[in-house]
Structures are given as C-alpha cells and as structure tokens.
Design an enzyme around this catalytic site. Sequence first.
Site, mmCIF file in Angstrom:
data_model
loop_
_atom_site.group_PDB
_atom_site.id
_atom_site.type_symbol
_atom_site.label_atom_id
_atom_site.label_comp_id
_atom_site.label_asym_id
_atom_site.label_seq_id
_atom_site.Cartn_x
_atom_site.Cartn_y
_atom_site.Cartn_z
ATOM 1 N N GLY A 190 -8.617 3.154 -6.518
ATOM 2 C CA GLY A 190 -7.836 2.910 -5.555
ATOM 3 C C GLY A 190 -7.088 4.127 -5.230
ATOM 4 O O GLY A 190 -7.516 4.914 -4.414
ATOM 5 N N ARG A 217 -12.111 -11.013 -5.280
ATOM 6 C CA ARG A 217 -11.365 -10.363 -6.144
ATOM 7 C C ARG A 217 -10.249 -11.079 -6.819
ATOM 8 O O ARG A 217 -9.843 -12.154 -6.062
ATOM 9 C CB ARG A 217 -10.711 -9.304 -5.143
ATOM 10 C CG ARG A 217 -9.918 -8.023 -6.051
ATOM 11 C CD ARG A 217 -9.349 -7.183 -5.166
ATOM 12 N NE ARG A 217 -8.917 -5.967 -5.740
ATOM 13 C CZ ARG A 217 -8.230 -4.863 -5.509
ATOM 14 N NH1 ARG A 217 -7.057 -5.055 -4.977
ATOM 15 N NH2 ARG A 217 -8.262 -3.891 -6.490
ATOM 16 N N GLN A 273 -12.054 -7.071 3.225
ATOM 17 C CA GLN A 273 -11.599 -8.141 2.653
ATOM 18 C C GLN A 273 -10.929 -9.137 3.163
ATOM 19 O O GLN A 273 -9.740 -8.887 3.869
ATOM 20 C CB GLN A 273 -10.720 -7.325 1.460
ATOM 21 C CG GLN A 273 -10.048 -8.138 0.255
ATOM 22 C CD GLN A 273 -8.707 -7.783 -0.349
ATOM 23 O OE1 GLN A 273 -8.050 -7.067 0.207
ATOM 24 N NE2 GLN A 273 -8.752 -7.706 -1.698
ATOM 25 N N TYR A 283 -1.181 -13.644 -3.404
ATOM 26 C CA TYR A 283 -1.549 -14.198 -1.896
ATOM 27 C C TYR A 283 -2.137 -15.531 -1.883
ATOM 28 O O TYR A 283 -2.096 -16.160 -3.013
ATOM 29 C CB TYR A 283 -2.396 -13.046 -1.035
ATOM 30 C CG TYR A 283 -1.715 -11.880 -1.031
ATOM 31 C CD1 TYR A 283 -0.385 -11.626 -0.233
ATOM 32 C CD2 TYR A 283 -2.256 -10.738 -1.554
ATOM 33 C CE1 TYR A 283 -0.005 -10.404 -0.204
ATOM 34 C CE2 TYR A 283 -1.707 -9.649 -1.652
ATOM 35 C CZ TYR A 283 -0.479 -9.344 -0.892
ATOM 36 O OH TYR A 283 0.339 -8.169 -0.828
HETATM 37 C C1 8OZ Z 1 0.166 -2.990 -1.028
HETATM 38 C C2 8OZ Z 1 1.098 -3.202 0.188
HETATM 39 C C3 8OZ Z 1 0.773 -4.280 1.137
HETATM 40 C C4 8OZ Z 1 -0.210 -5.161 0.428
HETATM 41 C C5 8OZ Z 1 -2.579 -6.036 -2.181
HETATM 42 C C6 8OZ Z 1 -3.028 -6.158 -0.082
HETATM 43 O O1 8OZ Z 1 -1.763 -5.782 -3.210
HETATM 44 C C7 8OZ Z 1 -2.297 -5.789 -0.760
HETATM 45 C C8 8OZ Z 1 -1.202 -5.045 -0.548
HETATM 46 C C9 8OZ Z 1 -0.784 -3.899 -1.196
HETATM 47 O O2 8OZ Z 1 -3.556 -6.740 -2.584
#
Ligand code: 8OZ
Length: 367
Positions: free
Chosen positions: A324, A229, A97, A182
Amino acid sequence: MTRLFEPTTAGQLSLANRVVMAPLTRNRAPNAVPTPLMATYYQQRASAGLLITEATAISHQGQGYADVPGLYAPEQVEGWKRVTAAVHTAGGKIVTQLWHVGRVSHTELQPNGGAPVAPSAIAARTKTVLIKDGVPTFVETSAPRALDAAELPGIVEDYRKAALAAIEAGFDGVEIHAANGYLIDEFLKTGSNHRTDAYGGGIENRARLLLEVVQAVTDAIGAARTGIRLSPVTPANDVVDADPQPLFTCVVRELARFDLAYVHFIEGATGGPREIPDRPFDYAALRATYRAAGGRAAWMVNNGYDLALAQKALDDGADLVAFGKSYIANPDLVARLQQGGPFNQPDKATFYGGGEKGYTDYPALTA
Ligand code: 8OZ
C-alpha cells in the site's frame, strides 16, 4: 531467489509478477469522475503484477468521502476507460474495487441529504472527509438509519451493475470491498449488526449480504475475474466482531464454492500494526480451511509488507502480496524491490486530496 517476481495467474488474470498495488483512497476525483491525472498515476505503477484501484462507489448512496470516484454514471465509466487504457498500454493489469461505505458517510454526500445507511442505526465513531472552502476537512460521520430488508436487493443490484460497468470501462476484473468497516463488513460483524431478521443474528445470517453480492457479481462477470477483500480483526471505522475466527471460517468455506480469482486479507489493523494484542487471529488456519473446502483462488496478503516479509509469506503459502503506502511513494516498486531499494518515503500530508504533488511526482529510479 524469490517467486515474488515470477509470472503467475489469479483466476483468468495473467500477472507478470506477484506484486500487487493495494487499493488506496486518494480523493482526487472531483464529482466522482476519474481524471486524466489518475490515468497517469496508475500508468506509472503498471509494472505491478496487478493494480487494484482505490475504492470506487457503486452508487451515490455508497459514497462516503469527498472526491472519491464512482462507477455508476456514464461519465465515470468514460473516465475509467482512460485509466484502463493507460495501464494496458504500459502492459499492466487493473481491477477496480467495488465499494459501498454503509454508515461511513455524511448527509452532505448522500442523495437528497439523507442519512447514510447501515445494518443497524448505530453510529460509527469515525471520521470522513468533506471539502470545506476548497480544503479537505475531517468531520464526524452522520448517524445512519437501518436498512429495510426490502432495500437490500437494490443494493445487490447496484453491485451487479457496477461490475458490468467495470468491464465496460475496460477493467480486467473487480474486487468486492468487504473490509474496513464499510457496508458488507458492517453486516458481517456483531458490533455493527444488531438485526433480528434474516440478515442478523447468527453467522450465516450476517454473511448473507456478502454472499448475495458475490453471487450477483460472479453471475454478471464471472468468478474468474472477481476478487474479494476481507479484514477479520481491523478496528478500522469502529467495526468489531465478538468472535472473528469462526465468522471468517464460515465466510471462506462459503467463498470456496465460487471459483474466485483471489481472496485478499488485511492482516491486523489496516495501515497499522499486523498484530493486535487482544485480538489474535490465525490466518494460516483460515487458509487451510479455505483450501480444504476446495477453494482455489490466489491467496493475497496485505499490511506492512517489505521484501523479506513478502518472501516469507510466499514461502508460507501466500500467492500474491499487496503493497500500500510503499506504492504511493514508489511508482516502480517492483524494480526497487528487485534491486533492494532505495525507496522513496510517502508524504502523509498529500495522501488525501490535492493534485500532482505527492501523487504523480514521486520519482522513478531511472528518472
Ligand atoms: C482511507 C481513507 C478513506 C477511505 C479503506 C477505502 O480503508 C478506504 C479508505 C481509506 O478501505
């Protein structure tokens, strides 16, 4: 009978079944380099039709948490080679990913201690993890600076290079992380994108970076081994859109132009409720839009699935189901679903950071 355990394809990926291990951040890669223990962890779970690795930074700037892996330095590629070889030896398939955290970071994790980057200089009311005196510790994210448009081609290039590095490392493909607040999601949504240039304002502008990344990655490694995603309504990391249904309708229409391997949806709140009372979202309509636009990718669903819900999703037109938390605790989840359990319960205290405990020591049924 269920199609969950039957072989299928997603683009050029041939999968032994429709069960997918969702991407799960585990913070066990010191200095961003994948370890032999990570190879063991993924190998233990190789009976999934597809494994998606934990989110993996495409650049130092894309890093936002302590001890998450990267894919931008030679030693990281070498570390991932051990992981992909272990999974392939066990007969599994694995994609990685690709991740740029955007504003969900801390100056301590950024190159030269600089500010994290974002579409706009709006801080996320969320936390990240630093290691303090050897102990993983939650801290507020740092205030971000707004990216100059002239910096965006460099970020797109980082995605392209990371996709090529993924193939060099032996991955079967990549998933573009455009979810959970993000960087790409920050550009998509009105709450975090207040730009007035070609990357802000209307939906087409807010989707521009996402589509540039998809174009670059698919040009580099082929759409048939690229997935993406998305999380239309998750409140994760403090990113919200004022009107997500038309936004994602536009996004999937555009994605239909690419012959992607799969499109992956987090339904509802990431790791939380599947329904958010004040944020209804029609995923069936979204899929209908995508198919009507000619999109042929496998449709992957995620969030809180068990066997009954997975079967219903497949009956309703989904192609793949990502699990998950149940994959954290059940390395042989496919066999356990087939037998109707029993299921080990995941231990939250060992989700992020640490070693073997709560990572590679969950027992398989035959153990
Ligand atoms: C939990 C803690 C840190 C990062 C996401 C990459 O939520 C994460 C993530 C999840 O997509």
